[in-house]
Write an enzyme that holds these catalytic residues in place. Sequence first.
Site, PDB file in Angstrom:
ATOM      1  N   GLU A 157      -6.020   3.136   3.203  1.00 12.15           N
ATOM      2  CA  GLU A 157      -6.566   4.085   4.390  1.00 12.15           C
ATOM      3  C   GLU A 157      -7.967   4.082   4.230  1.00 12.15           C
ATOM      4  O   GLU A 157      -8.776   4.051   5.327  1.00 12.15           O
ATOM      5  CB  GLU A 157      -6.044   4.911   4.855  1.00 12.15           C
ATOM      6  CG  GLU A 157      -4.305   4.919   5.173  1.00 12.15           C
ATOM      7  CD  GLU A 157      -4.181   4.222   6.515  1.00 12.15           C
ATOM      8  OE1 GLU A 157      -5.277   4.003   7.325  1.00 12.15           O
ATOM      9  OE2 GLU A 157      -2.878   3.683   6.836  1.00 12.15           O
ATOM     10  N   ASP A 162       0.855  -1.228  -0.018  1.00 13.40           N
ATOM     11  CA  ASP A 162      -0.066  -0.065  -0.136  1.00 13.40           C
ATOM     12  C   ASP A 162       0.882   1.342   0.005  1.00 13.40           C
ATOM     13  O   ASP A 162       2.050   1.127   0.132  1.00 13.40           O
ATOM     14  CB  ASP A 162      -0.915   0.098   1.042  1.00 13.40           C
ATOM     15  CG  ASP A 162      -0.307  -0.466   2.476  1.00 13.40           C
ATOM     16  OD1 ASP A 162       0.805  -0.841   2.526  1.00 13.40           O
ATOM     17  OD2 ASP A 162      -1.207  -1.192   3.311  1.00 13.40           O
TER      18      ASP A 162
END
Length: 435
Positions: free
Chosen positions: A174, A113
């Site tokens: 997120e 990520d």
Amino acid sequence: MKKLALSLMCLVTTIASAQKLKNKTANPKQTKEHLVHESIELETDRIFKKLVAIRRDFHENPELAGHEVRSQKIIKQYLLDLGLEVETDVYGHGVVGILKGGKKGKKIAWRSDMDALPNDFPDAVAFKSKIKGIQHGCGHDVHMAIALGIADVLAKNKESIKGTVYFIFQPEEETFVGAKSMVDSGLLSKINPDEIYGLHVSALPVGQIMVKPNEMFAYQKRIRIQLKNELSKDDAKGLMEKISSSLFRATTGSKPWEIQNMVDPKIGLMNPNTIFKNYLFVDEHFSTRSKNNQFFLEAYLYETDQSHLTEIIPRVKKIIEDNGYKDQLLSLSFIQENPTVINDEKLTGVAIKALDNIYGKNAVTPDYGQVPFFNDDFAYFQQKTPGVYFLLGGSNFEKGIIAMNHAPNFQVDEESIRTGVKCFSSLIMERLNKN
């Protein structure tokens, strides 16, 4: 006697040397594999300082979900310089690096990520964020450095790789949007990997790798109670306390919401009797709001056992009715049900065995629990492709470095980068070359 002893010693040495040579000759494959992983260790050490510098650059220049422009540019150029094919039309500011081995074989994906957090928590490092209100307080800067390191190491071994490795750099984790959007845009259908892997740096001791089959985290659900009339602050709190106490399930005397205990050897994740298994609790922080003469109560709850999830709504309904709000109740439902990370059972066992064989028994620490509060949209990739998600220790308690994600003074011992690159380069190589 002295000459005889020396002669015997020489004979023993000669026989031992001959036996070693015989063993090597008899099992050249084992020797070759050993040399490959030894080479991976050496190459990891060689590029370590470069990876630390890259991580610190990401840390100084964090970008929120949906804005990973600079990160994308740096990642793309790094992969191109390694000789990988690179695609950026995959979703948002994502990047996919493609490393084609010298021989045909299976296809493996590694995911990292990219995005940072919107916060201004204290940050004790010298290379703190230059962007006000944005910070890599979860460790994605470390994840990107590790992924680039694995790509670097494996690119050096390109000719001996049987198959293809896809390095997926995913934006918007997120917000729990990026992975699903990549899947929906057809990424996995296009590259069609056989296996997918990923990791998250955690508060575990630096160098420790932890994993378990099936659920890594608790199931997180957000429940909404809709009533006809507004409740006072005290009545709302009273109702939520009754719901919470009625639903609550945990090891006697334990508090599974105290996640700092995940590293405690007596009650933490590494202990078979951990407090982080077989629990259900409601987060004490609930919200209320009024709209159009209607009143809403919302709260998160955490359940480790999937089979109990369908029981929760009926149980909450009964609690509400039993406490005198039957005529007030308009609706009751889950309004957020993100999937949780679920590791493929067979593949997890294979990965543990491979890492233990390469780097010694207990290279991987068993995980006996499920952490609440945390989750990862890596789960969307796992819905399409068998995958394994690891926890990587980033804390160094002697140095005062505590890698508790999303917390003030979150820090990571950068030695975790070395561990991640070395171990997972070896794992991918092992999986590719054992079709």
